[in-house]
Design a protein around this motif. Structure first.
Motif: not given
Length: 320
Positions: A54-58
């Motif tokens: 999720s952090l990578l996507i953001v």
């Protein structure tokens, strides 16, 4: 007289190695099965993987969204820029926008573009070469006060470029270099962080044994550097060059202080002037956006063409 031999007694069966007994009707597990499932590594909890992904996507969305908006806006006309949402395509007018940018004011944008190429390409090549020489010397030679001098060089990393712009302007004005190409090229030759990286690369890529062997063969120090050390330092050279090229291409404050002639402007300063005029003439918004889209092309091309050297250079010293 015949001699009888005793009948051979059957030998006792060999003892089975101790181990877990297999229960009847229940097949045993194959050795290494669990290791193959987990790849020899401890399993990552599902929640941790979800948080990391999720952090990578953001972060990816944060970095890609401005470029996506720039690409979409670069295809719009002036009416579509103000009449449609930012990420919605309008009437495709990319080639018309590029032609307008290229022809505006008698071809001012091509001159700015060429100036940026001169400042960034030649300045970065010369600055990277000087950094490689300094980093190699700090690593392979012993001289008095070496570490103190190296610490003094690293202190330059802590000084922002905006702080140094005014003192450099005063110095350059005394020697008559203000409002010339040299006013932007010469400050780019000093790259303290590049010197630090060059020393790290020299430690990781150039063994001292190879240099000693070259000296025993009668090679001089300059020949050793150019023929032996520099080819080994190719990944480091490309990495430092990319950092320097990106910094120089995006340089804005120093040219704004040093230059007053529009024909010497880099593309960043030229786009700034267009964006300033756009408040009174909305037509310049289309020119500034399309010009910004064209301005990121050299950076993308440089990173794509040199990424093989750049990626290997970033891992220098990670594995011994």
């Amino acid at each position: 007289m015949s001699v009888r031999t005793a009948p051979a007694t059957p030998s006792a069966p060999a003892a089975r190695p101790a181990g877990p007994r297999r229960l009847p009707g229940r097949p045993g597990r194959r050795p290494g099965r669990d290791r193959r499932r987990s790849g020899g590594r401890p399993r990552t909890p599902l929640l941790s993987r979800a948080v990391a992904n999720s952090l990578l996507i953001v972060v990816t969305f944060y970095m890609v969204a401005p470029i996506t908006w720039l690409v979409v806006a670069g295809t719009k006309s002036t009416e579509d820029l103000f009449g449609r949402p930012g990420f919605e395509f309008g009437e495709f007018n990319l080639f018309g926008n590029i032609a307008a940018v290229w022809q505006w004011d008698g071809g001012a944008y091509p001159r700015w573009y060429l100036n940026s190429v001169v400042y960034s390409l030649f300045g970065s090549l010369a600055g990277t070469f000087i950094s490689m020489l300094a980093g190699y010397a700090f690593d392979k030679y012993d001289f008095r006060g070496k570490e103190k001098l190296f610490g003094f060089v690293l202190a330059g990393v802590l000084l922002p470029a905006t702080v140094m712009a005014l003192p450099m302007y005063l110095l350059f004005s005394k020697v008559g270099l203000v409002n010339t190409y040299w006013a932007v090229l010469i400050p780019g030759l000093a790259h303290p962080f590049g010197v630090y990286l060059a020393r790290v690369f020299s430690q990781g890529y150039v063994p001292a044994e190879v240099l000693e062997a070259a000296r025993m063969d009668g090679a001089g120090e300059l020949r050793i550097f150019f023929r032996v050390a520099l080819p080994m330092l190719a990944p480091g050279f490309v990495t430092i060059f990319l950092f320097s090229f990106t910094t120089s291409w995006n340089n804005f404050f120093l040219p704004m202080v040093m230059l007053s002639d529009h024909e010497l402007y880099p593309v960043t300063l030229g786009l700034f002037t267009w964006n300033t005029v756009a408040a009174q003439s909305p037509e310049f918004y289309r020119l500034a956006i399309t010009g910004s889209l064209l301005a990121i092309v050299p950076l993308i091309v440089a990173f794509v063409m040199l990424q093989r050297f750049w990626r290997s250079g970033l891992t220098a010293g990670a594995v011994k």
